[in-house]
Design a protein around this motif. Structure first.
Motif, mmCIF file in Angstrom:
data_model
loop_
_atom_site.group_PDB
_atom_site.id
_atom_site.type_symbol
_atom_site.label_atom_id
_atom_site.label_comp_id
_atom_site.label_asym_id
_atom_site.label_seq_id
_atom_site.Cartn_x
_atom_site.Cartn_y
_atom_site.Cartn_z
ATOM 1 N N THR A 257 0.099 0.304 -4.071
ATOM 2 C CA THR A 257 -0.898 1.001 -4.512
ATOM 3 C C THR A 257 -0.609 2.425 -4.467
ATOM 4 O OG1 THR A 257 -1.984 0.838 -2.543
ATOM 5 C CG2 THR A 257 -2.700 -0.890 -4.326
ATOM 6 N N CYS B 182 -8.077 -2.624 -10.360
ATOM 7 C CA CYS B 182 -9.134 -3.047 -9.506
ATOM 8 C C CYS B 182 -9.836 -4.359 -9.792
ATOM 9 C CB CYS B 182 -10.059 -2.018 -8.978
ATOM 10 S SG CYS B 182 -11.158 -2.341 -7.725
ATOM 11 N N GLY C 103 -7.194 -1.846 -1.632
ATOM 12 C CA GLY C 103 -5.875 -2.535 -2.064
ATOM 13 C C GLY C 103 -5.778 -3.563 -2.801
ATOM 14 N N ARG C 104 -5.096 -3.992 -3.532
ATOM 15 C CA ARG C 104 -4.924 -5.184 -4.585
ATOM 16 C C ARG C 104 -5.319 -6.522 -3.878
ATOM 17 N NH1 ARG C 104 -0.050 -2.818 -6.389
ATOM 18 N NH2 ARG C 104 -0.460 -1.819 -8.584
ATOM 19 N N HIS D 254 0.652 -1.173 0.226
ATOM 20 C CA HIS D 254 0.046 -0.109 -0.182
ATOM 21 C C HIS D 254 1.081 1.214 0.134
ATOM 22 C CE1 HIS D 254 -3.764 -1.990 0.877
ATOM 23 N NE2 HIS D 254 -3.011 -3.087 1.239
ATOM 24 N N MET E 189 -6.185 2.521 -6.985
ATOM 25 C CA MET E 189 -5.979 1.592 -8.340
ATOM 26 C C MET E 189 -6.857 2.237 -9.422
ATOM 27 S SD MET E 189 -6.883 -2.006 -6.439
ATOM 28 C CE MET E 189 -7.966 -1.511 -5.275
#
Length: 344
Positions: free
Chosen positions: A129, A143, A231-232, A78, A138
């Protein structure tokens, strides 16, 4: 259902949410009938009884099983971590992933105890990110791709999917997600995370407040909230939950960050998490508030706040206990034991 690898937009995710399958009502009825016949007073095993019925309902079979639990841990970095929101530096994410691979983390021990497969999914750890206090986390494509990546973790033949995460800074994103989705004050959602002091917690709270204010224009769209504030790894968890629903696979959620990711789907459809259980009440104060908002009750409260699916795996052991009783106990007829009197 569209193949996960073909999903490239949030609109395609929205389309999937329009066709969520329901539970197997027949399997539920059969499981409840068996519970009523077992050699015990009705309800005396409490939530273990309900867990057995829940598993049967979503697995579509009776008896249910927990012979093949599968644990998926998603790891992402992040941008907000660069502002000191965690007691640990961002490089710890990759270091902990290696620890998972080498078998040295808490989740490894718990998976071994539960005889569960464990897979760790690294999500562009070298590319954090965006800093959510300054820009979206994102792009829409990023995303959607992260959600699709999470969807691919749902393999056929899984009895239950346990979900967890690893990512320095992700309790900040979790708090921002919850603040963005459900309002209140930023301080309501921010905790100590990995162990920061009160001064840094105040700074973390201010960053969460700033992030949500920056992205106030998207707060009416939960997927955009996920894109801008998440976040991813959190997007991947949401994708895995969605794919599990499409496959009618029961899901065990971990703690605060994992539940925050799941809450995005709940905000889109209050029934989207019917196939999920929350494993434990995190020591993060926002988790209790979040569970109240989405109407879910954790299975245990052990003051855990580790993440990495550790709480989810403790709860999988409870699932094994529930199934053992449901499947192995004798019925009143089998054991020659008198059932409850009709006038009671």
């Amino acid at each position: 259902m569209a193949a996960a690898e073909d999903i490239g937009s949030l609109e395609e995710i929205r389309d999937l949410l329009k066709a969520l399958p329901e539970a197997d009502a027949e399997a539920e009825e059969i499981a409840r009938e068996r519970q009523a016949q077992l050699t015990k007073p009705a309800g005396s095993l409490g939530r273990l009884e309900e867990l057995a019925v829940w598993l049967a309902t979503w697995q579509g079979r009776n008896p249910p099983s927990v012979d093949r639990p599968y644990t998926a841990v998603f790891a992402g970095n992040h941008g907000i971590a660069a502002k000191g929101v965690s007691a640990y530096p961002p490089e710890v994410t990759a270091q902990m992933v290696q620890n998972f691979i080498e078998g040295g983390a808490a989740v490894n021990q718990l998976c071994s105890l539960a005889n569960a497969d464990l897979r760790v999914y690294e999500m562009a750890l070298e590319e954090p990110t965006g800093d959510i206090s300054e820009e979206p986390a994102m792009s829409e494509e990023d995303c959607a791709r992260a959600m699709a990546y999470g969807m691919m973790a749902v393999e056929s033949g899984i009895d239950v999917l346990a979900l967890g995460e690893m990512g320095i800074g992700n309790t900040t994103s979790a708090a921002a997600l919850c603040h963005g989705l459900f309002g209140g004050a930023a301080a309501d959602w921010v905790g100590a995370g990995t162990g920061i002091d009160e001064a840094r917690r105040a700074e973390k709270t201010a960053l969460v407040e700033k992030a949500v204010a920056l992205h106030k224009g998207v707060l009416d769209d939960p997927l955009q909230v996920l894109r801008c504030l998440g976040g991813r790894e959190l997007a991947a968890i949401a994708g895995a939950i969605l794919a599990a629903r499409m496959a009618r696979t029961p899901v065990m959620l971990d703690g605060y960050a994992c539940t925050a990711a799941a809450a995005v789907l709940h905000a889109l459809d209050p029934k989207a998490l019917d196939h999920c259980q929350v494993s434990h009440m995190s020591a993060e104060p926002g988790h209790k508030r979040l569970l109240a908002r989405i109407g879910m009750r954790p299975l245990v409260d052990l003051d855990m706040r580790l993440g990495e699916a550790s709480g989810a795996m403790v709860a999988v052991l409870l699932l094994k206990a529930a199934v053992a009783c449901h499947s192995g106990m004798a019925t009143f007829a089998d054991a020659g034991v008198s059932g409850p009197s009709e006038n009671e």
